[in-house]
Design an enzyme around this catalytic site. Structure first.
Site, PDB file in Angstrom:
ATOM      1  N   TYR A 177       0.870  -1.174   0.000  1.00 37.75           N
ATOM      2  CA  TYR A 177       0.000   0.000   0.000  1.00 37.75           C
ATOM      3  C   TYR A 177       0.910   1.228   0.000  1.00 37.75           C
ATOM      4  O   TYR A 177       1.473   1.605   1.020  1.00 37.75           O
ATOM      5  CB  TYR A 177      -0.918  -0.009   1.214  1.00 37.75           C
ATOM      6  CG  TYR A 177      -1.802   1.210   1.349  1.00 37.75           C
ATOM      7  CD1 TYR A 177      -2.386   1.797   0.232  1.00 37.75           C
ATOM      8  CD2 TYR A 177      -2.056   1.777   2.592  1.00 37.75           C
ATOM      9  CE1 TYR A 177      -3.193   2.913   0.341  1.00 37.75           C
ATOM     10  CE2 TYR A 177      -2.875   2.892   2.728  1.00 37.75           C
ATOM     11  CZ  TYR A 177      -3.436   3.454   1.597  1.00 37.75           C
ATOM     12  OH  TYR A 177      -4.238   4.566   1.706  1.00 37.75           O
ATOM     13  N   ASP A 214      -2.291  -1.160  -4.089  1.00 38.41           N
ATOM     14  CA  ASP A 214      -2.667   0.216  -4.405  1.00 38.41           C
ATOM     15  C   ASP A 214      -1.376   1.014  -4.466  1.00 38.41           C
ATOM     16  O   ASP A 214      -0.793   1.331  -3.430  1.00 38.41           O
ATOM     17  CB  ASP A 214      -3.610   0.747  -3.326  1.00 38.41           C
ATOM     18  CG  ASP A 214      -3.929   2.230  -3.488  1.00 38.41           C
ATOM     19  OD1 ASP A 214      -3.476   2.843  -4.479  1.00 38.41           O
ATOM     20  OD2 ASP A 214      -4.620   2.789  -2.606  1.00 38.41           O
ATOM     21  N   HIS A 227     -12.245   1.651  -4.216  1.00 37.93           N
ATOM     22  CA  HIS A 227     -11.452   0.908  -5.205  1.00 37.93           C
ATOM     23  C   HIS A 227     -12.220  -0.345  -5.611  1.00 37.93           C
ATOM     24  O   HIS A 227     -13.130  -0.790  -4.898  1.00 37.93           O
ATOM     25  CB  HIS A 227     -10.117   0.459  -4.604  1.00 37.93           C
ATOM     26  CG  HIS A 227      -9.178   1.552  -4.242  1.00 37.93           C
ATOM     27  ND1 HIS A 227      -8.002   1.789  -4.922  1.00 37.93           N
ATOM     28  CD2 HIS A 227      -9.227   2.475  -3.246  1.00 37.93           C
ATOM     29  CE1 HIS A 227      -7.366   2.797  -4.352  1.00 37.93           C
ATOM     30  NE2 HIS A 227      -8.089   3.238  -3.337  1.00 37.93           N
TER      31      HIS A 227
END
Length: 260
Positions: free
Chosen positions: A105, A144, A242
């Site tokens: 992340y 991400d 998302h």
């Protein structure tokens, strides 16, 4: 083997919005999540047949990553480089016989770019780490990544030039990584596809009008490119701002790890 990555924007909230229905529908070999926003003990997910690995942020309700997998790894490691970054629970690495899986992340640069310098240092440390792993055996890197690499990776590129996630510096770091022996698996399969996004603002009707960004990826070692079976974006799956991204690989045919 099937790999899925999803920024769930809070796993406890996502569990109430169909997470397990999607999980059991797909039955992936590996399910990587980002932005868990919880600490150990705050949530229990019953996933028979899956090993669970969590990396929580010290700050409550912030960041965090996890991997659910059917396959027991040879080793597990958490974080890399800067100690402050490790406190944010942003990286999990699983080692297998023929590859590494790295779930990440990436820090956001912030709307005013207050964290851009920090973000770029993160990118440099992570690239060095991925190259080190790649020198041993192939890498599957997902998560991400908080950057739209090309103009076709967001709906309004001209209006967003210089904004967080679309700065020249962030995009340049992605280019540098790809030039270091890695491949964006989705672009390998769909080099010119447009309107394929993985994140949308919560602003009114933005998702319905598909005004989004593609900032969630599976990046793989170049020598794994020929083993891609499928790459996809599950844009219809709600539960977060998302959506999940998917990679299927012909793992049994993958190259042997380097022995040098």
């Amino acid at each position: 083997m099937k790999f899925i990555s999803w920024n769930v924007n809070g796993i406890r909230a996502c569990l109430k919005k169909g997470f397990l229905d999607y999980f059991h529908q797909e039955e992936p070999d590996f399910f990587c999540i980002q932005e868990t926003k919880c600490q150990t003990g705050q949530v229990e997910i019953d996933l028979p047949g899956y090993h669970q690995f969590w990396n929580d942020a010290e700050k409550k309700g912030y960041s965090g990553t996890a991997i659910f997998t059917k396959h027991e790894p040879l080793s597990v490691s958490y974080g890399v480089g800067d100690a402050d970054t490790q406190d944010e629970g942003r990286i999990i690495t699983l080692e297998y016989e023929n590859f590494y899986l790295v779930n990440v992340y990436t820090p956001n640069s912030k709307r005013d770019l207050a964290r851009l310098e920090y973000r770029l240092l993160w990118e440099d440390e992570l690239r060095a780490y991925l190259k080190e792993l790649d020198g041993k055996k192939p890498v599957i890197y997902c998560g991400d990544l908080n950057v739209a690499h090309q103009s076709i990776d967001l709906k309004n590129p001209k209006a967003n030039i210089g904004n967080s996630g679309f700065t020249e510096e962030e995009r340049g770091r992605m280019t540098r990584l790809l030039n270091s022996g890695f491949v964006d698996s989705f672009r390998s399969v769909y080099p010119e596809a447009t309107d394929r996004y993985t994140w949308w603002s919560y602003m009114n009707k933005v998702r319905e009008r598909n005004i989004g960004w593609r900032i969630d990826y599976f990046i793989i070692s170049k020598r794994l490119e020929e083993f891609i079976k499928k790459a996809d974006i599950h844009h219809a799956i709600a539960g977060s701002d998302h959506c999940p991204v998917l990679l299927e690989m012909n793992i049994d045919q993958m190259v042997e790890p380097r022995t040098e």
